[in-house]
Design a protein around this motif. Structure first.
Motif, PDB file in Angstrom:
ATOM      1  N   ALA A  62       4.024  15.064   5.237  1.00 49.65           N
ATOM      2  CA  ALA A  62       4.026  14.345   3.995  1.00 49.65           C
ATOM      3  C   ALA A  62       5.124  13.391   4.016  1.00 49.65           C
ATOM      4  CB  ALA A  62       4.090  15.600   2.854  1.00 49.65           C
ATOM      5  N   PRO A  63       6.260  13.831   4.492  1.00 47.96           N
ATOM      6  CA  PRO A  63       7.588  12.899   4.364  1.00 47.96           C
ATOM      7  C   PRO A  63       7.208  11.610   5.428  1.00 47.96           C
ATOM      8  CG  PRO A  63       8.301  15.051   5.072  1.00 47.96           C
ATOM      9  CD  PRO A  63       6.775  15.167   5.128  1.00 47.96           C
ATOM     10  N   LEU A  64       6.308  11.632   6.373  1.00 46.07           N
ATOM     11  CA  LEU A  64       5.902  10.587   7.212  1.00 46.07           C
ATOM     12  C   LEU A  64       4.789   9.570   6.397  1.00 46.07           C
ATOM     13  CD1 LEU A  64       5.824   8.846   9.739  1.00 46.07           C
ATOM     14  CD2 LEU A  64       4.024  10.128  10.647  1.00 46.07           C
ATOM     15  N   ALA A  65       3.958  10.045   5.723  1.00 46.84           N
ATOM     16  CA  ALA A  65       3.113   9.521   4.820  1.00 46.84           C
ATOM     17  C   ALA A  65       3.751   8.954   3.572  1.00 46.84           C
ATOM     18  CB  ALA A  65       2.007  10.508   4.249  1.00 46.84           C
ATOM     19  N   ASP A  66       4.792   9.513   3.012  1.00 40.79           N
ATOM     20  CA  ASP A  66       5.643   9.055   1.975  1.00 40.79           C
ATOM     21  C   ASP A  66       6.549   7.618   2.265  1.00 40.79           C
ATOM     22  OD1 ASP A  66       4.918  11.200   0.182  1.00 40.79           O
ATOM     23  OD2 ASP A  66       6.480  12.231   0.633  1.00 40.79           O
ATOM     24  N   ARG A  67       6.883   7.644   3.683  1.00 46.38           N
ATOM     25  CA  ARG A  67       7.754   6.842   4.086  1.00 46.38           C
ATOM     26  C   ARG A  67       6.672   5.444   4.175  1.00 46.38           C
ATOM     27  NH1 ARG A  67      12.466   6.274   7.013  1.00 46.38           N
ATOM     28  NH2 ARG A  67      12.880   8.056   5.641  1.00 46.38           N
ATOM     29  N   LEU A  68       5.384   5.688   4.754  1.00 45.35           N
ATOM     30  CA  LEU A  68       4.487   4.728   4.911  1.00 45.35           C
ATOM     31  C   LEU A  68       4.054   4.041   3.711  1.00 45.35           C
ATOM     32  CD1 LEU A  68       2.214   6.205   7.730  1.00 45.35           C
ATOM     33  CD2 LEU A  68       4.040   4.325   8.065  1.00 45.35           C
ATOM     34  N   VAL A  87       2.004   0.715   2.486  1.00 40.95           N
ATOM     35  CA  VAL A  87       0.428   0.890   2.884  1.00 40.95           C
ATOM     36  C   VAL A  87      -0.264   1.860   1.865  1.00 40.95           C
ATOM     37  CG1 VAL A  87      -0.275   2.446   4.944  1.00 40.95           C
ATOM     38  CG2 VAL A  87       1.611   1.184   5.159  1.00 40.95           C
ATOM     39  N   PRO A  88      -1.422   1.596   1.694  1.00 42.34           N
ATOM     40  CA  PRO A  88      -2.186   2.389   0.792  1.00 42.34           C
ATOM     41  C   PRO A  88      -1.914   3.988   1.147  1.00 42.34           C
ATOM     42  CG  PRO A  88      -3.401   0.684   1.291  1.00 42.34           C
ATOM     43  CD  PRO A  88      -2.189   0.640   2.290  1.00 42.34           C
ATOM     44  N   ASN A  89      -2.234   5.105   0.096  1.00 43.01           N
ATOM     45  CA  ASN A  89      -1.946   6.253   0.406  1.00 43.01           C
ATOM     46  C   ASN A  89      -3.064   6.706   1.310  1.00 43.01           C
ATOM     47  OD1 ASN A  89      -1.189   8.795  -0.132  1.00 43.01           O
ATOM     48  ND2 ASN A  89      -2.866   9.105  -1.796  1.00 43.01           N
ATOM     49  N   THR A  90      -4.270   6.552   1.325  1.00 42.01           N
ATOM     50  CA  THR A  90      -5.241   6.960   2.161  1.00 42.01           C
ATOM     51  C   THR A  90      -5.201   6.583   3.820  1.00 42.01           C
ATOM     52  OG1 THR A  90      -7.083   7.005   0.435  1.00 42.01           O
ATOM     53  CG2 THR A  90      -7.668   7.093   2.618  1.00 42.01           C
ATOM     54  N   ALA A 125      -2.217   5.538   4.578  1.00 45.18           N
ATOM     55  CA  ALA A 125      -0.815   6.396   5.138  1.00 45.18           C
ATOM     56  C   ALA A 125      -1.042   7.764   5.555  1.00 45.18           C
ATOM     57  CB  ALA A 125       0.239   6.365   3.987  1.00 45.18           C
ATOM     58  N   SER A 126      -2.115   8.647   4.922  1.00 48.90           N
ATOM     59  CA  SER A 126      -2.379   9.756   5.313  1.00 48.90           C
ATOM     60  C   SER A 126      -3.197   9.792   6.588  1.00 48.90           C
ATOM     61  CB  SER A 126      -3.124  10.426   4.189  1.00 48.90           C
ATOM     62  OG  SER A 126      -2.566  10.380   3.027  1.00 48.90           O
ATOM     63  N   VAL A 127      -4.117   8.633   6.669  1.00 49.50           N
ATOM     64  CA  VAL A 127      -4.736   8.619   8.220  1.00 49.50           C
ATOM     65  C   VAL A 127      -4.018   8.360   9.384  1.00 49.50           C
ATOM     66  CG1 VAL A 127      -6.486   7.544   9.555  1.00 49.50           C
ATOM     67  CG2 VAL A 127      -7.186   8.207   7.026  1.00 49.50           C
ATOM     68  N   LEU A 128      -2.737   7.422   9.072  1.00 44.11           N
ATOM     69  CA  LEU A 128      -1.935   6.956  10.239  1.00 44.11           C
ATOM     70  C   LEU A 128      -0.927   8.241  10.465  1.00 44.11           C
ATOM     71  CD1 LEU A 128      -1.048   3.437   9.078  1.00 44.11           C
ATOM     72  CD2 LEU A 128      -2.416   4.016  11.053  1.00 44.11           C
ATOM     73  N   SER A 129      -0.557   8.771   9.527  1.00 43.07           N
ATOM     74  CA  SER A 129       0.432  10.145   9.928  1.00 43.07           C
ATOM     75  C   SER A 129      -0.217  10.913  10.617  1.00 43.07           C
ATOM     76  CB  SER A 129       1.084  10.656   8.661  1.00 43.07           C
ATOM     77  OG  SER A 129      -0.168  11.236   7.740  1.00 43.07           O
TER      78      SER A 129
END
Length: 403
Positions: A73-79, A84-87, A89-93
């Motif tokens: 979650a912290p990595l997705a929040d940083r992206l 970066v769009p939320n979806t 960012a979740s995929v990239l993390s």
């Protein structure tokens, strides 16, 4: 001038004796309820392993996905903060995590397969070392033979049952393992992607503002503590792996990257992981070195490194915030290893951290004090003044006092 409250219809003021009696009954009722809660907790603790082990296909991916979502979650929040769009960012993390895991295992498994070809040679060398040790301690074998002659032993035919081979076991468990991995990553993705909606629901979906704030604090504390612990320990273990790899290269051990990777991964398992690493280095050292003394140098060097890391480096970096009782760590390790095997051993410390952060906010049970008559939880539900009155009775009594 007469007191209007002194008429015949005036309510009688509570007496001190009746107030103390009500306090005693309230305390007894509270202790009875606490006893029931404690018994239910013990029953749940004893029954939970059977439920979780039988339903491991569901519960193990769910637990792993929860820990992964807390970690990512912290990595997705940083992206997301970078636009970066939320979806995405979740995929990239999730992809970054999978790439790190694949690289780590490839660095370990590829040299391990090459060393597997040398297994007969290593077994023969270990046998030679064993014969040397057996010759040095032959007096122990002679004493054992004499003791067996005195006691007497009965021989019998042994029946050996043939079991499935390693490849057959892998072939049987591969579909279930693949299903669990797919479920884990899918649930982790949806949990990371829905983290914003979960936070908003916790904040604005409660009827009480105080409850919303407390729930948000618990969620943030659990996420921060688990993520900070895993990332910090990962950096420490990576440093240990680099030192072990350099030491293996200096001692001319084959595949130093493999030994460094094994040291990094096994160091995530408290106490048991370093013991396993020491055993592996001992077996490999005795199987490749010319003498027993040279074979024991790698495990002794690793033990010195681990003692320095565990007693100086890790406590200084983690601090008191992440300090946990060693008994609780071993209990969680044995508990979740019993339920889920090696994966449970890896998840034991993060689960213990999540439970610790949760109980820090709702209050930890005072089990030892409860045996000697103290409340089960330290938060006082009934506050008594010096005369034994509750909070409401104390206010009434203070109003009744003159002056």
């Amino acid at each position: 001038m007469s007191d209007p409250g002194a008429g015949p219809n005036a309510a009688p003021k509570p007496k001190g004796g009746s107030a103390k009696k009500r306090n005693l009954l309230a305390e007894q009722e509270l202790r009875l309820l606490s006893t029931l809660v404690l018994l239910l907790g013990i029953g749940l603790f004893l029954a939970l392993p059977f439920v979780l082990s039988i339903g491991s296909v569901v519960f193990l991916p769910l637990t792993t996905a929860v820990i992964l979502s807390v970690l990512l979650a912290p990595l997705a929040d940083r992206l997301s903060a970078w636009g970066v769009p939320n979806t995405l960012a979740s995929v990239l993390s999730l992809l970054i995590f999978v790439a790190i895991v694949v690289l780590a295992f490839s660095a370990i498994l590829q040299p391990a397969f090459s060393l597997f070809d040398r297994l007969p040679e290593l077994i023969e060398q270990i046998g030679a070392r064993y014969e040397e040790l057996q010759a040095e301690f032959a007096w122990i074998a002679n004493a054992n033979d004499r003791l067996a002659d005195l006691v007497g032993s009965s021989g019998g035919n042994e029946v050996v049952l043939a079991g499935p081979s390693v490849f057959q076991q892998v072939a049987i468990s591969a579909p279930v393992l693949l299903l669990e991995v797919m479920l884990t990553f899918l649930m982790a993705f949806f949990m990371v992607e829905a983290r914003g909606r979960l936070r908003r629901n916790i904040l604005f979906g409660r009827t009480s503002f105080g409850t919303s704030v407390k729930a948000a604090r618990v969620l943030r504390e659990v996420q921060d503590r688990v993520a900070a612990y895993i990332l910090t320990v990962a950096w420490i273990n990576l440093g240990v792996g680099i030192v072990v790899a350099l030491g293996a290269w200096a001692m001319d051990l084959p595949a130093p990257i493999m030994w460094g990777g094994l040291a990094t991964l096994l160091n995530f398992i408290p106490y048991i992981g370093p013991l396993a690493m020491t055993a592996l280095l001992t077996l490999f050292g005795l199987g490749t070195a010319d003498t027993v003394f040279l074979g024991l140098i790698p495990p002794v060097a690793y033990v010195v490194l681990h003692v320095f890391e565990a007693n100086a480096i890790t406590p200084a970096i983690l601090g008191r915030r992440f300090t946990m009782n060693p008994v609780m760590i071993l209990l969680a390790f044995s508990y979740f290893t019993w339920i889920w095997g090696a994966v449970g051993a890896l998840l034991s410390v993060p689960i213990l951290l999540m439970l610790t952060a949760f109980f820090d906010h709702i209050g930890r049970p005072n089990l030892l004090g409860f045996i000697f008559g103290e409340p089960l939880f330290q938060t006082p539900l009934i506050e008594l003044d010096a005369e034994g009155n509750t909070g409401a009775d104390a206010a009434t009594a203070s109003e009744a006092r003159p002056g």
